[in-house]
Design an enzyme around this catalytic site. Structure first.
Site, PDB file in Angstrom:
ATOM      1  N   CYS A  71       1.979  -0.857   2.248  1.00 62.78           N
ATOM      2  CA  CYS A  71       1.032   0.202   1.878  1.00 62.78           C
ATOM      3  C   CYS A  71       0.387  -0.104   0.531  1.00 62.78           C
ATOM      4  O   CYS A  71       0.978   0.152  -0.523  1.00 62.78           O
ATOM      5  CB  CYS A  71       1.736   1.559   1.839  1.00 62.78           C
ATOM      6  SG  CYS A  71       0.619   2.907   1.382  1.00 62.78           S
ATOM      7  N   CYS A 105      -0.217   2.904  -1.708  1.00 59.66           N
ATOM      8  CA  CYS A 105       1.001   3.389  -2.383  1.00 59.66           C
ATOM      9  C   CYS A 105       1.390   2.469  -3.537  1.00 59.66           C
ATOM     10  O   CYS A 105       1.766   2.933  -4.604  1.00 59.66           O
ATOM     11  CB  CYS A 105       2.188   3.420  -1.419  1.00 59.66           C
ATOM     12  SG  CYS A 105       1.830   4.081   0.197  1.00 59.66           S
ATOM     13  N   ASP A 106       1.337   1.169  -3.314  1.00 59.78           N
ATOM     14  CA  ASP A 106       1.980   0.240  -4.245  1.00 59.78           C
ATOM     15  C   ASP A 106       1.035  -0.668  -5.019  1.00 59.78           C
ATOM     16  O   ASP A 106       1.466  -1.371  -5.931  1.00 59.78           O
ATOM     17  CB  ASP A 106       2.984  -0.634  -3.468  1.00 59.78           C
ATOM     18  CG  ASP A 106       4.084   0.219  -2.827  1.00 59.78           C
ATOM     19  OD1 ASP A 106       4.446   1.245  -3.430  1.00 59.78           O
ATOM     20  OD2 ASP A 106       4.558  -0.133  -1.739  1.00 59.78           O
TER      21      ASP A 106
END
Ligand code: NDP
Length: 317
Positions: A140, A143-144
């Site tokens: 992701c 997300c990261d």
């Protein structure tokens, strides 16, 4: 149903325990619908295998994925949600109340069902990818990606997700290698143009991944040119995999409308499936956004719609 199984009646059954399921549970419990949740094979869902979550509103310092799910579970339980650490194995949605079986031996008759079974990211299946998951390997980028700002990263895949995530990373990172096994992208033409035009994205066609390099964290990736079978190493600190997701909707096949991949279809501006009284929230019905906060949003919608459905039924509508 097997007569040896205990049969139980519930108003709202929630299947799956990610942000969508827990949010649905909080709303349903506060509406005094006494929801019962089956947490499934990975209680807490995909966030349980995530480290830091920095984009969920309300956590100014960020929060560990498992901690956030624990908080959501406590909030759902506080209002009376019954969480069961088992999985639903079978559903019969042909008539109401819906008949459900779970692997704790219970048979349940449910007036309404909220499906929040999520999706599972596909992985390449390399040992190194698994070992470094959460230590530089991620499925992701949204997300990261932030953890790799100013650094060099690679992303695998040539679909819309990969193209979208490569563009997202290109705004944060110094350089993005896009590893595509074919001679072309599968992404929509507009997305293809965008990645081709991004100055710091290098699309490497005909390349696959041999090994993600690094002991404690990612330091590089060994890739193979499939045309001439040569390998080379790229120095990177983040390795993103965007080769598709599989929605966890197997048990609903043949009963609920879904697309060719298995994403449940819901009515526009609604979480209603094609079966009245069955609602779907989160990643099992969302192949586009796939964020904890959007899943939570649809979980809220599902609970409100389930409540409306049950009230309407009681009033004989
Ligand atoms: P897709 O299935 O569309 O693409 C997967 C990509 O990963 C393909 O390029 C595929 O390569 C590659 N791939 C698969 N397995 C491997 C492997 N083992 N090694 C290397 N590469 C691999 O998945 P997406 O998640 O991108 O998209 C899913 C659906 O969601 C699509 O319909 C897409 O259009 C849609 N979507 C829409 C968005 C939007 O509208 N904004 C955003 C994101 C997704 P190959 O082509 O060789 O098979």
């Amino acid at each position: 149903m097997n007569p040896e199984q205990q049969e139980e009646k519930v108003h709202v059954l929630i299947i799956g325990s990610g942000p969508a399921g827990y949010t649905a549970a909080i709303y349903a419990a506060r509406a005094e619908l006494k929801p019962v949740m089956y947490a499934g094979f990975q209680p807490g869902g995909q966030l349980m295998i995530t480290n830091e979550v920095e984009n969920f509103p309300g956590y100014p310092e960020g929060v560990l994925g498992p901690k956030m799910m624990e908080d959501l579970r406590k909030q759902a339980e506080r209002f009376g949600t019954q969480v069961r650490y088992s999985s639903v194995t079978e559903v019969d949605l042909s008539k109401r109340p819906f008949a459900v079986r779970a692997d704790d031996g219970k048979s349940i008759m449910a007036d309404a069902i909220i499906i929040s079974t999520g999706a599972t990211a596909k992985w390449l299946g390399l040992e190194s990818e698994q070992r470094l998951n959460g230590s530089g390997v991620s499925a992701c980028a949204v997300c990261d990606g932030y953890f790799y700002r100013g650094q060099d990263v690679a992303i695998v895949g040539g679909g819309d997700s990969s193209a979208e995530e490569a563009l997202y990373l290109s705004k944060l990172c110094n350089k993005v290698y896009m590893l595509v096994r074919k001679d072309r992208l599968r992404a929509s033409v507009v997305m293809q143009r965008r990645v081709e035009q991004a100055p710091n994205i290098e699309i490497m066609y005909h390349h696959d991944t041999v090994e993600v390099l690094g002991e404690q964290e990612v330091t590089g990736v060994r890739v193979r040119n499939l045309e001439n079978n040569t390998t080379r190493e790229l120095a990177i600190t983040g390795f993103f995999v965007a080769i598709g997701h599989k929605p966890n909707t197997e048990i609903f096949k043949g009963q609920l409308d879904m697309d060719s991949v298995g994403y449940l279809r819901t009515a526009p501006d609604s979480t209603a499936t094609n079966v009245e009284g069955v609602f779907a929230a989160g990643d099992c019905q969302d192949k586009v956004f796939r964020q904890a906060v959007t899943a939570a949003g649809t979980g809220c919608m599902a609970a409100l719609e389930a409540e409306r459905f049950l009230v309407g039924r009681e009033m004989g509508e």
